[in-house]
Design a protein around this motif. Structure first.
Motif, PDB file in Angstrom:
ATOM      1  N   LEU A 157       0.844  -1.191   0.000  1.00  0.00           N
ATOM      2  CA  LEU A 157       0.000   0.000   0.000  1.00  0.00           C
ATOM      3  C   LEU A 157       0.882   1.245   0.000  1.00  0.00           C
ATOM      4  O   LEU A 157       1.325   1.723   1.052  1.00  0.00           O
ATOM      5  CB  LEU A 157      -0.909   0.003   1.235  1.00  0.00           C
ATOM      6  CG  LEU A 157      -1.760  -1.260   1.439  1.00  0.00           C
ATOM      7  CD1 LEU A 157      -2.487  -1.196   2.771  1.00  0.00           C
ATOM      8  CD2 LEU A 157      -2.758  -1.424   0.293  1.00  0.00           C
ATOM      9  N   PRO A 158       1.169   1.796  -1.179  1.00  0.00           N
ATOM     10  CA  PRO A 158       1.995   3.002  -1.246  1.00  0.00           C
ATOM     11  C   PRO A 158       1.180   4.259  -0.954  1.00  0.00           C
ATOM     12  O   PRO A 158      -0.052   4.274  -1.072  1.00  0.00           O
ATOM     13  CB  PRO A 158       2.488   2.996  -2.693  1.00  0.00           C
ATOM     14  CG  PRO A 158       1.397   2.291  -3.453  1.00  0.00           C
ATOM     15  CD  PRO A 158       0.825   1.271  -2.512  1.00  0.00           C
ATOM     16  N   GLY A 159       1.878   5.322  -0.583  1.00  0.00           N
ATOM     17  CA  GLY A 159       1.229   6.604  -0.342  1.00  0.00           C
ATOM     18  C   GLY A 159       2.199   7.751  -0.542  1.00  0.00           C
ATOM     19  O   GLY A 159       3.419   7.593  -0.374  1.00  0.00           O
ATOM     20  N   LEU A 160       1.681   8.910  -0.908  1.00  0.00           N
ATOM     21  CA  LEU A 160       2.499  10.100  -1.097  1.00  0.00           C
ATOM     22  C   LEU A 160       1.691  11.319  -0.680  1.00  0.00           C
ATOM     23  O   LEU A 160       0.555  11.507  -1.120  1.00  0.00           O
ATOM     24  CB  LEU A 160       2.921  10.243  -2.559  1.00  0.00           C
ATOM     25  CG  LEU A 160       3.709  11.511  -2.918  1.00  0.00           C
ATOM     26  CD1 LEU A 160       5.049  11.530  -2.206  1.00  0.00           C
ATOM     27  CD2 LEU A 160       3.885  11.629  -4.433  1.00  0.00           C
ATOM     28  N   SER A 161       2.279  12.157   0.195  1.00  0.00           N
ATOM     29  CA  SER A 161       1.619  13.383   0.644  1.00  0.00           C
ATOM     30  C   SER A 161       2.530  14.571   0.397  1.00  0.00           C
ATOM     31  O   SER A 161       3.755  14.474   0.577  1.00  0.00           O
ATOM     32  CB  SER A 161       1.285  13.308   2.143  1.00  0.00           C
ATOM     33  OG  SER A 161       0.381  12.257   2.412  1.00  0.00           O
ATOM     34  N   LEU A 162       1.936  15.697  -0.016  1.00  0.00           N
ATOM     35  CA  LEU A 162       2.679  16.926  -0.232  1.00  0.00           C
ATOM     36  C   LEU A 162       1.941  18.073   0.438  1.00  0.00           C
ATOM     37  O   LEU A 162       0.716  18.206   0.291  1.00  0.00           O
ATOM     38  CB  LEU A 162       2.843  17.241  -1.717  1.00  0.00           C
ATOM     39  CG  LEU A 162       3.610  16.239  -2.579  1.00  0.00           C
ATOM     40  CD1 LEU A 162       2.629  15.280  -3.253  1.00  0.00           C
ATOM     41  CD2 LEU A 162       4.438  16.963  -3.628  1.00  0.00           C
ATOM     42  N   GLY A 163       2.680  18.879   1.174  1.00  0.00           N
ATOM     43  CA  GLY A 163       2.135  20.080   1.779  1.00  0.00           C
ATOM     44  C   GLY A 163       3.031  21.266   1.499  1.00  0.00           C
ATOM     45  O   GLY A 163       4.264  21.173   1.645  1.00  0.00           O
ATOM     46  N   TYR A 164       2.459  22.390   1.087  1.00  0.00           N
ATOM     47  CA  TYR A 164       3.270  23.550   0.691  1.00  0.00           C
ATOM     48  C   TYR A 164       2.673  24.820   1.288  1.00  0.00           C
ATOM     49  O   TYR A 164       1.535  25.188   0.985  1.00  0.00           O
ATOM     50  CB  TYR A 164       3.318  23.654  -0.826  1.00  0.00           C
ATOM     51  CG  TYR A 164       4.273  24.701  -1.357  1.00  0.00           C
ATOM     52  CD1 TYR A 164       5.396  25.101  -0.635  1.00  0.00           C
ATOM     53  CD2 TYR A 164       4.056  25.283  -2.595  1.00  0.00           C
ATOM     54  CE1 TYR A 164       6.269  26.055  -1.130  1.00  0.00           C
ATOM     55  CE2 TYR A 164       4.927  26.244  -3.105  1.00  0.00           C
ATOM     56  CZ  TYR A 164       6.032  26.626  -2.359  1.00  0.00           C
ATOM     57  OH  TYR A 164       6.901  27.572  -2.849  1.00  0.00           O
ATOM     58  N   GLN A 165       3.461  25.467   2.161  1.00  0.00           N
ATOM     59  CA  GLN A 165       3.057  26.748   2.731  1.00  0.00           C
ATOM     60  C   GLN A 165       3.422  27.834   1.722  1.00  0.00           C
ATOM     61  O   GLN A 165       4.526  28.385   1.715  1.00  0.00           O
ATOM     62  CB  GLN A 165       3.765  26.984   4.061  1.00  0.00           C
ATOM     63  CG  GLN A 165       3.217  28.149   4.866  1.00  0.00           C
ATOM     64  CD  GLN A 165       1.856  27.851   5.462  1.00  0.00           C
ATOM     65  OE1 GLN A 165       1.671  26.842   6.134  1.00  0.00           O
ATOM     66  NE2 GLN A 165       0.888  28.728   5.214  1.00  0.00           N
ATOM     67  N   LEU A 166       2.471  28.136   0.830  1.00  0.00           N
ATOM     68  CA  LEU A 166       2.743  29.065  -0.266  1.00  0.00           C
ATOM     69  C   LEU A 166       3.111  30.447   0.253  1.00  0.00           C
ATOM     70  O   LEU A 166       4.087  31.062  -0.199  1.00  0.00           O
ATOM     71  CB  LEU A 166       1.520  29.153  -1.177  1.00  0.00           C
ATOM     72  CG  LEU A 166       1.104  27.846  -1.875  1.00  0.00           C
ATOM     73  CD1 LEU A 166      -0.289  27.981  -2.443  1.00  0.00           C
ATOM     74  CD2 LEU A 166       2.091  27.515  -2.977  1.00  0.00           C
ATOM     75  N   THR A 167       2.308  30.951   1.176  1.00  0.00           N
ATOM     76  CA  THR A 167       2.564  32.227   1.846  1.00  0.00           C
ATOM     77  C   THR A 167       2.154  32.058   3.307  1.00  0.00           C
ATOM     78  O   THR A 167       1.755  30.974   3.729  1.00  0.00           O
ATOM     79  CB  THR A 167       1.741  33.368   1.210  1.00  0.00           C
ATOM     80  OG1 THR A 167       0.345  33.137   1.465  1.00  0.00           O
ATOM     81  CG2 THR A 167       1.969  33.441  -0.297  1.00  0.00           C
ATOM     82  N   ASP A 168       2.220  33.125   4.053  1.00  0.00           N
ATOM     83  CA  ASP A 168       1.777  33.051   5.445  1.00  0.00           C
ATOM     84  C   ASP A 168       0.282  32.754   5.538  1.00  0.00           C
ATOM     85  O   ASP A 168      -0.192  32.282   6.577  1.00  0.00           O
ATOM     86  CB  ASP A 168       2.073  34.366   6.171  1.00  0.00           C
ATOM     87  CG  ASP A 168       3.563  34.579   6.369  1.00  0.00           C
ATOM     88  OD1 ASP A 168       4.313  33.585   6.296  1.00  0.00           O
ATOM     89  OD2 ASP A 168       3.967  35.743   6.589  1.00  0.00           O
ATOM     90  N   THR A 169      -0.458  33.031   4.479  1.00  0.00           N
ATOM     91  CA  THR A 169      -1.908  32.867   4.526  1.00  0.00           C
ATOM     92  C   THR A 169      -2.422  31.675   3.720  1.00  0.00           C
ATOM     93  O   THR A 169      -3.550  31.243   3.928  1.00  0.00           O
ATOM     94  CB  THR A 169      -2.611  34.140   4.016  1.00  0.00           C
ATOM     95  OG1 THR A 169      -2.187  34.402   2.680  1.00  0.00           O
ATOM     96  CG2 THR A 169      -2.267  35.321   4.909  1.00  0.00           C
ATOM     97  N   TRP A 170      -1.620  31.149   2.797  1.00  0.00           N
ATOM     98  CA  TRP A 170      -2.072  30.057   1.926  1.00  0.00           C
ATOM     99  C   TRP A 170      -1.262  28.790   2.186  1.00  0.00           C
ATOM    100  O   TRP A 170      -0.034  28.814   2.209  1.00  0.00           O
ATOM    101  CB  TRP A 170      -1.923  30.432   0.455  1.00  0.00           C
ATOM    102  CG  TRP A 170      -2.945  31.412  -0.039  1.00  0.00           C
ATOM    103  CD1 TRP A 170      -2.823  32.763  -0.106  1.00  0.00           C
ATOM    104  CD2 TRP A 170      -4.246  31.099  -0.545  1.00  0.00           C
ATOM    105  NE1 TRP A 170      -3.967  33.330  -0.613  1.00  0.00           N
ATOM    106  CE2 TRP A 170      -4.864  32.322  -0.896  1.00  0.00           C
ATOM    107  CE3 TRP A 170      -4.958  29.914  -0.727  1.00  0.00           C
ATOM    108  CZ2 TRP A 170      -6.154  32.401  -1.417  1.00  0.00           C
ATOM    109  CZ3 TRP A 170      -6.244  29.987  -1.252  1.00  0.00           C
ATOM    110  CH2 TRP A 170      -6.831  31.210  -1.588  1.00  0.00           C
ATOM    111  N   PHE A 171      -1.999  27.671   2.365  1.00  0.00           N
ATOM    112  CA  PHE A 171      -1.373  26.354   2.471  1.00  0.00           C
ATOM    113  C   PHE A 171      -2.072  25.431   1.478  1.00  0.00           C
ATOM    114  O   PHE A 171      -3.310  25.353   1.448  1.00  0.00           O
ATOM    115  CB  PHE A 171      -1.508  25.794   3.889  1.00  0.00           C
ATOM    116  CG  PHE A 171      -0.918  24.408   4.049  1.00  0.00           C
ATOM    117  CD1 PHE A 171       0.443  24.233   4.239  1.00  0.00           C
ATOM    118  CD2 PHE A 171      -1.726  23.275   4.000  1.00  0.00           C
ATOM    119  CE1 PHE A 171       0.992  22.962   4.378  1.00  0.00           C
ATOM    120  CE2 PHE A 171      -1.190  22.003   4.139  1.00  0.00           C
ATOM    121  CZ  PHE A 171       0.175  21.850   4.325  1.00  0.00           C
ATOM    122  N   ALA A 172      -1.281  24.720   0.659  1.00  0.00           N
ATOM    123  CA  ALA A 172      -1.829  23.795  -0.332  1.00  0.00           C
ATOM    124  C   ALA A 172      -1.348  22.381  -0.034  1.00  0.00           C
ATOM    125  O   ALA A 172      -0.247  22.179   0.498  1.00  0.00           O
ATOM    126  CB  ALA A 172      -1.409  24.206  -1.743  1.00  0.00           C
TER     127      ALA A 172
END
Length: 693
Positions: free
Chosen positions: A449-464
């Protein structure tokens, strides 16, 4: 059924509280020590900062929301979460029916429930359903709902997500809480929820918390007598700066009359009546668990190494006693009971290894799990006319599941970008024997069971964020017993979304998801069998808005919307919607604090219609086993007043109305009463008092 109620503090408990009050008074200030958390743990402590930077869909039901007098139980609180749908059978939360993203199975079979990170299911592999639910509202501080991105660490059976019921940490200063909630329904029916909790640190590094909780009375319909007892002792030993041990023991018992489903005519005549006087449930469990944590320091190339070892075990029993046939208005001629005994043991060691680099930091997480399940399943029937007994099933199950997982959390761009690839290996061997027929069989489920997660704090107000993961659910005991399809279920989950926090008082969450099921097993209530729907697809949108106006900081507003598009992609009903999958869900709620001590809350929930069979039949049939479920709006309101007393203690009084406008709506018959209309709870009034000192 006994009706004893926990209304007074036992003398020994009161003595213990008084004996340690002197210790409490000597402490300069009241603080709470949280247990050590392994750095690579996906769930963590569900703090606000962790939720905002989590690379997947995640919601937390706060203590304030759980304490509202208009909340009937834990399952009732959960349906305020976008994408979570609850089929309320009892109004007490004792037998939850939870569906996430249209993934429904009797007794919440397609979500993975945890209690402080410990599996709650009777058999985490062989029976994922919560046909015994050893949790009560008064003993839970908040609920963490992770709908994606946790499969590598928290497999299997998390296609619908992971729901972690979190207890209040043991306070550093000794504290005792007395609580009473009384819920009143039409017909003179009342339900009493009594709680005593006392605990704190006996020394600077050793603390205990004792919780005693009973729920007794009737939940709003005829034949609804209920008695639940939940007794639990938890401990925290901070051995030194590098080692800690948390542990707990629990005794839980439930005895419930089940009002069951009604025929269409009986429902229209009086939805609060019951025509199934023989149906009831009984169950109990003894549980023990413990987690040892140790910080090992720098080892080799790693700057910090931490070790965690969790062990858990429980001995459980549950039994549904029902009258046959299932037809709601038929006179029963047979009494059936289905006792099951579960003996489960699990062990999970975990190692977290961190490297703190100038440009790249990373945390490796290596873990393994071994779970053994020993299950006895019987079905007995008695002819009510002749008294003759017969044994229909006499099954024994011997399950052994092994898992190993590895993930690497990489932090780049000064920690703003987090990439976490991982993989989990599951191997479950399930052996069963039929004592009646002599049949023996072995089933093996094995999957990477593979998995991949990505989190990116674009700016102080935006997180993707974005994630993809593969999930597995092992063959279930229930489907085997029903002589249906017993293959393992496999699914791929995909998510992407953003969180926008322009200022402290506003947050907007928006997420998209898709679930591709290879083999979804569904119960067909019309023929009492489990059938393979084949490939199904669930996709949709989930959104939440949290707003506290700058000009009115006493007001907290929240709104949510979930859209679900489900489709059967194989078989005779290809192109139809998946049963029980409502396309729209809307939640709104507000909290207003005034006069320094008062709090008023109002919330509403809308759930759209849903089909209850693969054929998407609109009209109900003669037995009401199929047919479209109507949409419904439900509103709840509550008022709370705090009294801060001179001695530093706190008294809180509350009143709440659930289903304010007495909306009459229903679900399709559930589990042991599968045919007919299962009436949802009507309007109730709850009065509560809480005294903490």
């Amino acid at each position: 059924m006994t009706t004893n109620r926990l209304l007074t503090l036992p003398l020994s408990l009161l003595t213990l509280a008084i004996a340690h009050s002197a210790i409490a008074e000597e402490r300069a200030q009241q603080t709470t020590l949280a247990p050590m958390v392994i750095k690579g743990d996906v769930l963590g402590t569900a703090s606000d900062a962790e939720v905002r930077s989590y690379p997947g869909s995640r919601s937390v039901v706060s203590a304030e929301d759980l304490n509202k007098a208009s909340v009937r139980g834990l399952d009732d609180a959960l349906q305020r979460v976008p994408g979570v749908k609850v089929f309320d059978e009892t109004g007490t939360g004792a037998l939850p029916q939870i569906s996430v993203r249209g993934l429904y199975e009797s007794r919440s079979g397609r979500v993975q429930p945890l209690s402080d990170g410990i599996p709650l299911s009777l058999a985490p592999y062989g029976q994922t359903s919560l046909s015994l639910f050893p949790q009560t509202l008064a003993t839970v501080e908040r609920i963490d709902i992770v709908r994606g991105g946790a499969a590598v660490q928290y497999g299997p059976n998390n296609v619908g997500g992971v729901i972690n019921f979190i207890s209040k940490p043991i306070p550093q200063q000794w504290q005792t809480t007395l609580q009473e909630r009384a819920t009143f329904a039409p017909g003179g029916r009342s339900l009493w929820d009594s709680y005593i909790g006392t605990g704190g640190y006996l020394t600077d590094n050793f603390g205990l918390q004792l919780d005693l909780n009973t729920v007794t009375g009737e939940y709003g319909r005829e034949h609804s007598d209920s008695e639940v007892q939940n007794y639990r002792l938890r401990g925290q030993w901070d051995i030194d700066d590098e080692r800690s041990l948390s542990f707990g023991v629990q005794r839980y018992k439930a005895d419930l009359d089940l009002a069951g489903a009604l025929s269409v005519a009986d429902y229209k005549d009086d939805p609060r009546q019951s025509t199934r006087d023989l149906d009831r449930f009984e169950g109990d469990t003894d549980r023990v668990w413990g987690t040892y944590n140790q910080y090992l320091g720098a080892i080799g190339p790693f700057d910090a190494v931490e070790f965690s070892w969790t062990n858990f075990a429980h001995n459980s029993y549950r039994n549904f006693i029902i009258g046959l046939p299932f037809t709601p208005d038929a006179t029963p001629d047979t009494l059936q009971d289905a006792p099951r005994d579960f003996r489960v043991w699990g062990s999970e060691p975990r190692l977290s290894m961190s490297i703190d680099g100038d440009s790249v930091s990373q945390t490796w997480l290596l873990g393994a799990r071994l779970v053994k399940e020993d299950v006895d399943f019987k079905v007995n029937r008695q002819n009510l006319a002749t008294g003759a007994h017969s044994v229909i099933r006499d099954w024994t199950f011997d399950d052994e599941a092994k898992a190993a997982y590895l993930s690497n959390e990489l932090k780049l761009l000064d920690g703003r970008l987090t990439i976490t690839p991982g993989v989990r290996y599951e191997h479950a061997r399930m052996e069963y024997t039929d004592g009646v027929s002599g049949i023996e069989r072995e089933t093996i489920a094995e999957e990477w069971l593979p998995g991949l997660s990505l989190g990116y704090q674009l700016t102080d107000t935006w997180f993707a964020y974005a994630n993809a993961q593969k999930s597995l659910r092992a063959p279930q005991i229930t489907s085997i017993v029903k002589d249906g399809d017993v293959a393992a279920e496999l699914a791929w989950n995909y998510e992407t979304g953003v969180r926008y926090t322009p200022w402290q008082g506003l947050r907007v969450d928006l997420g998209l998801y898709r679930i591709d099921f290879e083999d979804q097993i569904e119960y067909n209530r019309s023929n009492d069998r489990f059938e393979n729907l084949g490939s199904t697809r669930h996709q949709g949108i989930e959104s939440e808005i949290f707003w506290t106006p700058a000009a009115l900081p006493e007001l907290d507003l929240h709104a949510s919307y979930a859209y679900l598009d489900s489709e059967q992609r194989a078989g005779a009903f290809k192109g139809n919607e998946v049963p029980f999958a409502s396309s729209h869900q809307v939640g709104v709620d507000g909290r207003y604090r005034f006069a320094d001590a008062w709090t008023y809350t109002l919330d509403g929930l809308y759930v759209s219609s849903a089909y209850t069979d693969a054929a998407n039949t609109h009209a109900e049939n003669a037995t009401a086993s199929i047919g479209e479920l109507p949409a419904y709006w439900v509103w709840n309101t509550a008022l709370e007043r705090e009294f801060k007393l001179d001695d530093g203690s706190l008294l809180t009084a509350s009143a709440g109305v659930s289903n304010l406008f007495d909306r009459q709506y229903y679900f399709r018959g559930i589990d042991t009463s599968p045919w007919g209309r299962q009436a949802a709870p009507g309007r109730t009034l709850t009065l509560g008092v809480n005294y903490s000192f």
